[in-house]
Motif scaffolding. Structure first.
Motif, PDB file in Angstrom:
ATOM      1  N   GLU A  26      47.539  49.603  41.431  1.00  0.00           N
ATOM      2  CA  GLU A  26      46.434  48.607  41.813  1.00  0.00           C
ATOM      3  C   GLU A  26      46.788  47.053  41.433  1.00  0.00           C
ATOM      4  O   GLU A  26      47.657  47.148  40.515  1.00  0.00           O
ATOM      5  N   PHE A  27      46.222  46.324  42.157  1.00  0.00           N
ATOM      6  CA  PHE A  27      46.339  44.831  41.507  1.00  0.00           C
ATOM      7  C   PHE A  27      45.623  44.763  40.297  1.00  0.00           C
ATOM      8  O   PHE A  27      44.516  44.872  40.206  1.00  0.00           O
ATOM      9  N   THR A  28      46.035  43.920  39.052  1.00  0.00           N
ATOM     10  CA  THR A  28      45.592  44.111  37.954  1.00  0.00           C
ATOM     11  C   THR A  28      44.742  42.685  37.623  1.00  0.00           C
ATOM     12  O   THR A  28      43.976  42.430  36.939  1.00  0.00           O
ATOM     13  N   GLY A  29      45.090  41.663  38.454  1.00  0.00           N
ATOM     14  CA  GLY A  29      44.523  40.507  38.518  1.00  0.00           C
ATOM     15  C   GLY A  29      45.101  39.650  37.058  1.00  0.00           C
ATOM     16  O   GLY A  29      46.021  40.113  36.424  1.00  0.00           O
ATOM     17  N   GLY A  30      44.200  38.338  36.685  1.00  0.00           N
ATOM     18  CA  GLY A  30      44.507  37.798  35.485  1.00  0.00           C
ATOM     19  C   GLY A  30      46.006  36.700  35.938  1.00  0.00           C
ATOM     20  O   GLY A  30      46.789  36.731  34.853  1.00  0.00           O
ATOM     21  N   ASN A  31      46.271  36.772  36.911  1.00  0.00           N
ATOM     22  CA  ASN A  31      47.495  35.899  37.451  1.00  0.00           C
ATOM     23  C   ASN A  31      47.237  34.444  37.563  1.00  0.00           C
ATOM     24  O   ASN A  31      48.321  33.665  38.183  1.00  0.00           O
ATOM     25  N   GLY A  32      46.291  33.817  36.917  1.00  0.00           N
ATOM     26  CA  GLY A  32      46.095  32.353  37.246  1.00  0.00           C
ATOM     27  C   GLY A  32      47.125  31.546  36.547  1.00  0.00           C
ATOM     28  O   GLY A  32      47.588  30.819  37.278  1.00  0.00           O
ATOM     29  N   ALA A  33      47.450  31.993  35.201  1.00  0.00           N
ATOM     30  CA  ALA A  33      48.444  31.167  34.661  1.00  0.00           C
ATOM     31  C   ALA A  33      49.959  31.354  35.359  1.00  0.00           C
ATOM     32  O   ALA A  33      50.805  30.314  35.627  1.00  0.00           O
ATOM     33  N   SER A  37      47.573  28.450  39.294  1.00  0.00           N
ATOM     34  CA  SER A  37      46.418  27.658  39.916  1.00  0.00           C
ATOM     35  C   SER A  37      45.310  28.724  40.179  1.00  0.00           C
ATOM     36  O   SER A  37      45.357  29.771  40.342  1.00  0.00           O
ATOM     37  N   ALA A  38      44.093  28.352  39.203  1.00  0.00           N
ATOM     38  CA  ALA A  38      42.913  29.249  39.174  1.00  0.00           C
ATOM     39  C   ALA A  38      42.603  29.558  40.647  1.00  0.00           C
ATOM     40  O   ALA A  38      41.865  30.748  41.040  1.00  0.00           O
ATOM     41  N   ASP A  39      42.416  28.471  41.339  1.00  0.00           N
ATOM     42  CA  ASP A  39      41.838  28.723  42.810  1.00  0.00           C
ATOM     43  C   ASP A  39      42.677  29.557  43.722  1.00  0.00           C
ATOM     44  O   ASP A  39      42.332  30.602  44.312  1.00  0.00           O
ATOM     45  N   LEU A  40      44.102  29.574  43.597  1.00  0.00           N
ATOM     46  CA  LEU A  40      44.877  30.601  44.338  1.00  0.00           C
ATOM     47  C   LEU A  40      44.974  31.796  43.669  1.00  0.00           C
ATOM     48  O   LEU A  40      44.699  32.858  44.223  1.00  0.00           O
ATOM     49  N   ALA A  41      44.580  31.858  42.147  1.00  0.00           N
ATOM     50  CA  ALA A  41      44.417  33.234  41.724  1.00  0.00           C
ATOM     51  C   ALA A  41      43.149  33.775  42.155  1.00  0.00           C
ATOM     52  O   ALA A  41      43.127  35.109  42.503  1.00  0.00           O
ATOM     53  N   SER A  46      40.561  37.858  45.648  1.00  0.00           N
ATOM     54  CA  SER A  46      39.449  38.271  46.597  1.00  0.00           C
ATOM     55  C   SER A  46      40.132  39.102  47.658  1.00  0.00           C
ATOM     56  O   SER A  46      39.540  39.981  48.096  1.00  0.00           O
ATOM     57  N   CYS A  47      41.360  38.568  48.168  1.00  0.00           N
ATOM     58  CA  CYS A  47      42.067  39.415  49.169  1.00  0.00           C
ATOM     59  C   CYS A  47      42.254  40.791  48.862  1.00  0.00           C
ATOM     60  O   CYS A  47      42.155  41.456  49.513  1.00  0.00           O
ATOM     61  N   VAL A  48      42.898  40.862  47.654  1.00  0.00           N
ATOM     62  CA  VAL A  48      43.311  42.091  47.023  1.00  0.00           C
ATOM     63  C   VAL A  48      41.928  43.027  46.758  1.00  0.00           C
ATOM     64  O   VAL A  48      41.975  44.229  47.071  1.00  0.00           O
ATOM     65  N   GLY A  49      40.908  42.282  46.502  1.00  0.00           N
ATOM     66  CA  GLY A  49      39.706  43.233  46.296  1.00  0.00           C
ATOM     67  C   GLY A  49      39.235  43.612  47.615  1.00  0.00           C
ATOM     68  O   GLY A  49      38.655  45.111  47.798  1.00  0.00           O
ATOM     69  N   GLY A  50      39.165  43.133  48.544  1.00  0.00           N
ATOM     70  CA  GLY A  50      38.986  43.581  50.046  1.00  0.00           C
ATOM     71  C   GLY A  50      40.298  44.442  50.437  1.00  0.00           C
ATOM     72  O   GLY A  50      39.623  45.515  50.963  1.00  0.00           O
ATOM     73  N   TRP A  51      41.389  44.350  50.314  1.00  0.00           N
ATOM     74  CA  TRP A  51      42.393  45.132  50.458  1.00  0.00           C
ATOM     75  C   TRP A  51      41.953  46.758  49.687  1.00  0.00           C
ATOM     76  O   TRP A  51      42.076  47.896  50.398  1.00  0.00           O
ATOM     77  N   SER A  52      41.528  46.543  48.313  1.00  0.00           N
ATOM     78  CA  SER A  52      41.167  47.695  47.826  1.00  0.00           C
ATOM     79  C   SER A  52      40.296  48.650  48.235  1.00  0.00           C
ATOM     80  O   SER A  52      40.407  49.848  48.533  1.00  0.00           O
TER      81      SER A  52
END
Length: 99
Positions: A26-33, A37-41, A46-52
């Motif tokens: 699963e995608f773990t998130g927290g990749n802003g740093a 870019s927080a917007d890109l993260a 959002s994309c990964v949540g939809g895929w999940s």
């Protein structure tokens, strides 16, 4: 004529695909740093949540089709055995034949 071996093979392969999707990380998130870019993260999350959600639905559908194809093979086999018994009896080769 149904190829029961093929139907069972499809069931087995679908089960393997289902397990692969289930075991996928699963995608773990927290990749802003990391992304810089927080917007890109947020967009990525959002994309990964939809895929999940789609992945969960796909796993369920794969399991269902695998189960149904195995059931179809068993049903074909049972029907074939029943028809063979009826034909055998009708031809006078079964138990209770006059002879």
């Amino acid at each position: 004529m149904a190829d029961l071996g093929r139907i069972r093979q499809v069931s087995g392969r679908l089960g393997q695909v289902e397990r692969e999707f289930s075991d996928a990380t699963e995608f773990t998130g927290g990749n802003g740093a990391f992304l810089g870019s927080a917007d890109l993260a947020a967009a990525l999350e959002s994309c990964v949540g939809g895929w999940s959600q789609r992945r969960t639905a796909l796993i369920s559908q794969l399991a269902n089709v695998a189960r149904l194809s195995a059931l179809a093979a068993s049903s074909y086999e049972e029907t074939d055995a029943q028809l063979a018994a009826v034909l055998d009896k009708a031809m006078g080769n079964g138990t209770g034949a006059q002879g």
